[in-house]
Design a protein around this motif. Structure first.
Motif, mmCIF file in Angstrom:
data_model
loop_
_atom_site.group_PDB
_atom_site.id
_atom_site.type_symbol
_atom_site.label_atom_id
_atom_site.label_comp_id
_atom_site.label_asym_id
_atom_site.label_seq_id
_atom_site.Cartn_x
_atom_site.Cartn_y
_atom_site.Cartn_z
ATOM 1 N N ILE A 1 0.088 9.056 2.338
ATOM 2 C CA ILE A 1 -0.429 8.276 3.461
ATOM 3 C C ILE A 1 -1.826 7.747 3.144
ATOM 4 O O ILE A 1 -2.169 6.604 3.458
ATOM 5 C CB ILE A 1 -0.444 9.130 4.747
ATOM 6 C CG1 ILE A 1 0.991 9.408 5.217
ATOM 7 C CG2 ILE A 1 -1.225 8.420 5.856
ATOM 8 C CD1 ILE A 1 1.072 10.307 6.431
ATOM 9 N N LYS A 2 -2.624 8.573 2.494
ATOM 10 C CA LYS A 2 -3.972 8.141 2.117
ATOM 11 C C LYS A 2 -3.906 6.926 1.186
ATOM 12 O O LYS A 2 -4.639 5.951 1.347
ATOM 13 C CB LYS A 2 -4.716 9.291 1.437
ATOM 14 C CG LYS A 2 -6.170 8.985 1.108
ATOM 15 C CD LYS A 2 -6.824 10.156 0.400
ATOM 16 C CE LYS A 2 -6.850 11.389 1.278
ATOM 17 N NZ LYS A 2 -7.532 12.520 0.624
ATOM 18 N N ASN A 3 -2.990 6.973 0.214
ATOM 19 C CA ASN A 3 -2.829 5.844 -0.702
ATOM 20 C C ASN A 3 -2.320 4.603 0.020
ATOM 21 O O ASN A 3 -2.712 3.476 -0.296
ATOM 22 C CB ASN A 3 -1.869 6.219 -1.837
ATOM 23 C CG ASN A 3 -2.450 7.268 -2.760
ATOM 24 O OD1 ASN A 3 -3.675 7.350 -2.926
ATOM 25 N ND2 ASN A 3 -1.605 8.078 -3.365
ATOM 26 N N ILE A 4 -1.419 4.815 0.989
ATOM 27 C CA ILE A 4 -0.908 3.685 1.777
ATOM 28 C C ILE A 4 -2.049 2.998 2.508
ATOM 29 O O ILE A 4 -2.175 1.764 2.495
ATOM 30 C CB ILE A 4 0.164 4.167 2.778
ATOM 31 C CG1 ILE A 4 1.438 4.584 2.037
ATOM 32 C CG2 ILE A 4 0.491 3.067 3.791
ATOM 33 C CD1 ILE A 4 2.441 5.299 2.931
ATOM 34 N N VAL A 5 -2.890 3.795 3.148
ATOM 35 C CA VAL A 5 -4.009 3.238 3.917
ATOM 36 C C VAL A 5 -4.970 2.475 3.009
ATOM 37 O O VAL A 5 -5.388 1.355 3.312
ATOM 38 C CB VAL A 5 -4.755 4.362 4.672
ATOM 39 C CG1 VAL A 5 -6.009 3.809 5.349
ATOM 40 C CG2 VAL A 5 -3.845 5.012 5.698
ATOM 41 N N LEU A 6 -5.306 3.078 1.860
ATOM 42 C CA LEU A 6 -6.266 2.459 0.949
ATOM 43 C C LEU A 6 -5.747 1.158 0.357
ATOM 44 O O LEU A 6 -6.527 0.261 0.026
ATOM 45 C CB LEU A 6 -6.622 3.439 -0.177
ATOM 46 C CG LEU A 6 -7.397 4.696 0.235
ATOM 47 C CD1 LEU A 6 -7.581 5.630 -0.941
ATOM 48 C CD2 LEU A 6 -8.752 4.319 0.833
ATOM 49 N N ASN A 7 -4.425 1.035 0.217
ATOM 50 C CA ASN A 7 -3.840 -0.149 -0.421
ATOM 51 C C ASN A 7 -3.304 -1.169 0.570
ATOM 52 O O ASN A 7 -2.656 -2.142 0.175
ATOM 53 C CB ASN A 7 -2.709 0.276 -1.364
ATOM 54 C CG ASN A 7 -3.214 1.101 -2.536
ATOM 55 O OD1 ASN A 7 -4.235 0.769 -3.121
ATOM 56 N ND2 ASN A 7 -2.521 2.164 -2.871
ATOM 57 N N LYS B 1 6.275 2.629 5.646
ATOM 58 C CA LYS B 1 6.110 3.801 4.778
ATOM 59 C C LYS B 1 5.368 4.919 5.509
ATOM 60 O O LYS B 1 5.700 6.103 5.344
ATOM 61 C CB LYS B 1 5.360 3.413 3.506
ATOM 62 C CG LYS B 1 6.133 2.474 2.590
ATOM 63 C CD LYS B 1 5.300 2.109 1.375
ATOM 64 C CE LYS B 1 6.047 1.156 0.457
ATOM 65 N NZ LYS B 1 5.206 0.748 -0.704
ATOM 66 N N LEU B 2 4.379 4.557 6.290
ATOM 67 C CA LEU B 2 3.606 5.574 7.016
ATOM 68 C C LEU B 2 4.486 6.279 8.039
ATOM 69 O O LEU B 2 4.410 7.501 8.191
ATOM 70 C CB LEU B 2 2.403 4.916 7.690
ATOM 71 C CG LEU B 2 1.321 5.864 8.199
ATOM 72 C CD1 LEU B 2 -0.048 5.206 8.107
ATOM 73 C CD2 LEU B 2 1.571 6.289 9.638
ATOM 74 N N ALA C 1 -2.529 14.565 9.311
ATOM 75 C CA ALA C 1 -2.421 13.121 9.113
ATOM 76 C C ALA C 1 -3.133 12.322 10.197
ATOM 77 O O ALA C 1 -3.192 11.093 10.120
ATOM 78 C CB ALA C 1 -0.952 12.714 9.051
ATOM 79 N N TYR C 2 -3.677 12.992 11.202
ATOM 80 C CA TYR C 2 -4.260 12.272 12.344
ATOM 81 C C TYR C 2 -5.417 11.367 11.905
ATOM 82 O O TYR C 2 -5.472 10.189 12.277
ATOM 83 C CB TYR C 2 -4.735 13.272 13.392
ATOM 84 C CG TYR C 2 -5.355 12.625 14.614
ATOM 85 C CD1 TYR C 2 -4.556 12.223 15.680
ATOM 86 C CD2 TYR C 2 -6.730 12.408 14.708
ATOM 87 C CE1 TYR C 2 -5.110 11.625 16.808
ATOM 88 C CE2 TYR C 2 -7.294 11.807 15.819
ATOM 89 C CZ TYR C 2 -6.477 11.428 16.872
ATOM 90 O OH TYR C 2 -7.035 10.830 17.963
ATOM 91 N N SER C 3 -6.334 11.898 11.114
ATOM 92 C CA SER C 3 -7.488 11.098 10.706
ATOM 93 C C SER C 3 -7.063 9.917 9.849
ATOM 94 O O SER C 3 -7.676 8.838 9.908
ATOM 95 C CB SER C 3 -8.496 11.974 9.945
ATOM 96 O OG SER C 3 -7.898 12.522 8.779
ATOM 97 N N LEU C 4 -5.998 10.100 9.054
ATOM 98 C CA LEU C 4 -5.507 9.000 8.228
ATOM 99 C C LEU C 4 -4.849 7.924 9.094
ATOM 100 O O LEU C 4 -4.942 6.731 8.795
ATOM 101 C CB LEU C 4 -4.513 9.520 7.185
ATOM 102 C CG LEU C 4 -5.107 10.466 6.136
ATOM 103 C CD1 LEU C 4 -4.019 11.023 5.239
ATOM 104 C CD2 LEU C 4 -6.151 9.739 5.290
ATOM 105 N N ARG D 1 -7.675 1.434 12.127
ATOM 106 C CA ARG D 1 -8.933 0.706 11.926
ATOM 107 C C ARG D 1 -8.751 -0.398 10.896
ATOM 108 O O ARG D 1 -9.325 -1.487 11.022
ATOM 109 C CB ARG D 1 -10.033 1.667 11.492
ATOM 110 C CG ARG D 1 -10.511 2.593 12.603
ATOM 111 C CD ARG D 1 -11.396 3.695 12.079
ATOM 112 N NE ARG D 1 -12.590 3.184 11.448
ATOM 113 C CZ ARG D 1 -13.393 3.914 10.678
ATOM 114 N NH1 ARG D 1 -13.116 5.189 10.446
ATOM 115 N NH2 ARG D 1 -14.467 3.389 10.152
ATOM 116 N N ARG D 2 -7.928 -0.111 9.881
ATOM 117 C CA ARG D 2 -7.653 -1.142 8.871
ATOM 118 C C ARG D 2 -6.934 -2.338 9.500
ATOM 119 O O ARG D 2 -7.213 -3.495 9.162
ATOM 120 C CB ARG D 2 -6.798 -0.542 7.744
ATOM 121 C CG ARG D 2 -6.463 -1.525 6.634
ATOM 122 C CD ARG D 2 -7.706 -1.941 5.874
ATOM 123 N NE ARG D 2 -7.423 -3.009 4.940
ATOM 124 C CZ ARG D 2 -8.060 -4.177 4.936
ATOM 125 N NH1 ARG D 2 -9.025 -4.403 5.799
ATOM 126 N NH2 ARG D 2 -7.755 -5.101 4.058
#
Length: 782
Positions: free
Chosen positions: A244-250, A262-263, A390-393, A399-400
């Motif tokens: 999930i972190k990678n999904i958000v960053l990309n 995906k998330l 996963a809440y913070s992600l 936000r993204r």
């Protein structure tokens, strides 16, 4: 025995001799018994005696040996290796032949995950090629040899991440498989080669390292004896969070929709429940107000994908503004939907258990997580615990989306409304960077945006006699309404209406005002008197008669039907004029927008256009516009030829459009030739570029005064339909454009002949001359 399919590693597993042996385990127990005090030492000695009491266990077995007869000893071995606190039902382990994909003792959990048809081992994980599996096996083997034989520590993680399906839920799980070789001896057959291990210890294994090792250390020099322990660790939570972190960053505006898909899959995996619907929905804002975005609303569980969405969305916002805690409803029923009106469609969707989680950051509501299922009581507060990691992600993802929405709006603003263009954007970026990094002047002025020694090109496409045509349309609308008023008043007076002398006075005044329309030019004061008569005398009188005298309704309905209900005026002719003008401007703008991209291909230039009754544009080109690309005069000549060609194309387009117009408007084409460079700067107050310096002001004055210039000694306007007029100051400028004109005449774009004209004196400007050439408006024959 669980073994891989024979053909999977048919050749590869024959590279080294390997046998099952319990000798390394017994030796390990003896070392423990000697070094461990107390009761545990006695336990270790018991195990040793137990194994040594069975002489056949002290030898070695090949991979096809039947070890079922030693079940008691294998159970004891497992009891020794794993602590008694381990949950037997959830324990996943296997004991196998070194280097081989053959497992001779395993737990039920291991079998459920890795067995195919009860007796075949799943050797190649999903999503991993067999070549990678073979390579990783070989690395594992050489790592073992180098560590045991050469005492060389090798940088390689032996555990393998695999994706498996939980047989109970059918959901994806992530497990880490570790193959422990502590009970494996490496036997050397023959003379051991000497080698420097530094190349293999200081960095991770690579393909070339393996090739070198296979040459230096042939595997036939070694044999393996003992057993390996396969242990499985469930790392689903950590892996999903990482994914999930990678999904958000990309995530970007191109892949945003796929990222949300995906998330949602990742969150579903964390929850560990089948048949659950999960949705993550951002609450976008425009000008500080929440707006409903259709693409996100479509996936919502709450919303019904109808026109009622806006109302439900507002109800949801009202609730979340007052309640920022999760809403958990194990059993959805009529009482809950009455209590929470925004949930009213859940029963119709078969939802029987529901959770709503507001996602916040620093007190700001970013969006929601929705979870729903058709099973009563399936969702409870324990779900929130599983989603905690996963809440913070999720907050980062929302936000993204807010940032992406802002980017999209800014792109539209930049494209449609502002003067900022790619050709000059670098200069604004540079100025902004310098402004942000002025440590000693945090609130100072931003540096001016200037471009020096640029060559200007100006063009204007004007609608011929636009002011006259607009005035005529106005007069025709006023005349039509006054005739309608006269006819209506006459019908009222000659009918069964009331006797009101005031109506005669209104008819008289209407006839008097018609006199204004007989003048060629209707001045603003006369227009104001007529409109005041319409608004303050006719409108209230007719409305009173309509409401108070039913017999007059048919007559007055004809009047009210003919006028615009909002303004109480007739706009027929003005509407026809405006629509015709819009059609012309649309065709011109569409053409210039397409050409704007084309002219950038040779050399970057600044291009701005703005609407008058037609369209005017400024182009600036020069070295300072694009410092990284070498400027040459040929780019200016190329742009000058384009300007002449494009004006001919626009004249032809607007002429072809004329038969379709409600008002047959014609266009004129004007070019101002200015061969001397000027300086321009960006005016922050008007958000546009303007000339810089007293000398350059003359150029701006010329642009403003030549649009209605006359030929010297006559009343004829320079600009005429079907022609292109080129105003210049110096003979060399005319000579340059005459070459382009001759070229385009040869191509039949322009008609033969060129007029060389002197222009009348203008205020502050004298000595201007012009070229005028006719455009070939006929369709191409070829």
């Amino acid at each position: 025995m669980l073994t891989a399919h024979p053909k999977v590693f048919e050749d590869e597993e024959q590279v080294i001799e390997s046998h099952v042996s319990f000798e390394p385990f017994i030796r390990f127990m003896k070392e423990k018994a000697e070094t461990t005090p107390g009761i545990r030492s006695s336990f270790y000695n018991y195990i040793i005696k137990k194994f040594e009491s069975m002489p056949s266990l002290l030898g070695s077995f090949d991979e096809n040996s039947d070890l079922v007869q030693y079940q008691e000893y294998l159970d004891l071995l497992i009891a020794t290796l794993f602590p008694v606190t381990t949950d037997e039902e959830n324990r996943v382990y296997g004991v196998g032949v070194p280097y081989k994909y053959s497992i001779f003792y395993y737990s039920e959990g291991f079998k459920q995950i890795f067995a195919i048809n009860d007796n075949e081992l799943k050797a190649v994980p999903a999503g991993i090629s067999i070549e990678k599996v073979k390579r990783d096996k070989l690395i594992w083997l050489y790592k073992l040899i180098l560590e045991r034989v050469y005492n060389a520590p090798i940088n390689f993680e032996s555990d393998v991440l695999q994706t498996v399906i939980n047989p109970e839920t059918g959901l994806k799980r992530y497990v880490k498989v570790d193959i422990d070789a502590r009970f494996v001896d490496v036997k050397v057959k023959g003379k051991l080669p000497e080698m420097d291990c530094s190349n293999f210890c200081s960095k991770p294994f690579k393909d070339n390292n393996l090739k070198t090792l296979q040459e230096v250390l042939p595997l036939e020099l070694f044999a393996l004896e003992g057993f390996v322990i396969w242990t499985i660790q469930d790392v689903t939570k950590d892996e999903v969070v990482t994914n999930i972190k990678n999904i958000v960053l990309n995530t970007n505006k191109e892949n945003e929709e796929k990222s949300y898909t995906k998330l949602r899959e990742g969150l579903h995996t964390l929850i560990e429940l089948p048949d659950v619907n999960i949705n993550l929905m951002p609450f976008l804002k425009v000008n500080g107000k929440y707006v409903l975005e259709n693409n996100f609303a479509y996936n919502s569980i709450i919303l019904n994908n109808t026109k009622a969405d806006a109302q439900l969305y507002q109800q949801l916002l009202n609730y979340l503004t007052q309640n920022q805690q999760p809403l958990v409803i194990p059993n959805v029923n009529s009482e809950t939907t009455m209590m929470y009106s925004f949930l009213k469609y859940l029963p119709f969707k078969g939802v029987k258990s529901y959770i709503l989680i507001p996602v916040l950051h620093n007190g700001e509501l970013l969006g929601i997580i929705e979870i729903a299922t058709g099973t009563e009581g399936a969702l409870g507060w324990q779900i929130l615990t599983k989603l905690h990691a996963a809440y913070s992600l999720c907050a980062m993802m929302l936000r993204r989306s807010l940032e992406i929405n802002t980017e999209r709006i800014n792109e539209v603003i930049k494209l449609k409304f502002t003067a900022l263009q790619p050709a000059v954007e670098w200069k604004f970026n540079e100025a902004a960077w310098n402004f942000l990094h002025k440590a000693d002047e945090p609130e100072g002025e931003i540096e001016p945006i200037q471009f020096t020694n640029v060559y200007p090109l100006y063009g204007a496409v004007d609608v011929r006699n636009s002011s006259v045509e607009r005035g005529n349309a106005l007069k025709e609308d006023l005349r039509e309404q006054m005739e309608l008023i006269a006819g209506t008043l006459q019908k009222i007076r000659t009918g069964d209406g009331p006797y009101l002398p005031l109506l005669e006075e209104l008819e008289y005044k209407n006839n008097m005002l018609v006199q204004f329309l007989r003048d060629d030019n209707l001045v603003a004061e006369e227009e104001a008197k007529i409109n005041d008569f319409f608004d303050h005398e006719i409108a209230p009188t007719f409305r009173h008669l309509y409401d108070g005298y039913p017999d007059l309704k048919p007559i007055l309905e004809d009047y009210f039907t003919a006028i615009d209900p909002k303004t109480s005026h007739i706009f027929n002719h003005r509407k026809s004029y405006e629509e015709s003008l819009q059609q012309i401007n649309h065709v011109i703008n569409q053409y210039l927008e397409k050409e704007r991209e084309t002219i950038q291909l040779s050399f970057p230039c600044y291009f701005e256009k703005y609407r008058t009754d037609g369209v005017e544009y400024n182009i600036y080109i020069g070295q300072s516009i694009s410092p990284d690309k070498k400027y040459d005069a040929l780019y200016l000549r190329n742009l000058s030829l384009w300007q002449l060609t494009s004006m001919a194309a626009i004249a032809k387009l607007t002429n072809k459009l004329m038969p379709t117009l409600q008002v047959p408007l014609q266009t004129t084409q004007l070019i101002l030739v200015h061969s001397n460079p000027i300086d321009i700067s960006f005016r922050k107050d008007e958000r546009r570029f303007d000339v810089e310096g007293a000398y350059n002001i003359r150029y701006e004055i010329m642009k403003k005064r030549i649009d209605k210039v006359h030929i010297n000694g006559s009343t004829e306007r320079l600009t005429q339909p079907g022609t292109i007029a080129l105003v210049y100051s110096y003979a060399r400028e005319a000579d340059e454009y005459l070459k382009y004109i001759n070229f385009l005449q040869d191509k039949k774009v322009l008609l033969p002949g060129v007029e060389m004209l002197d222009l009348e004196e203008l205020q502050g400007i004298s000595g201007l001359k012009a070229l005028r050439v006719k455009v070939n408006l006929e369709d191409d024959k070829k």
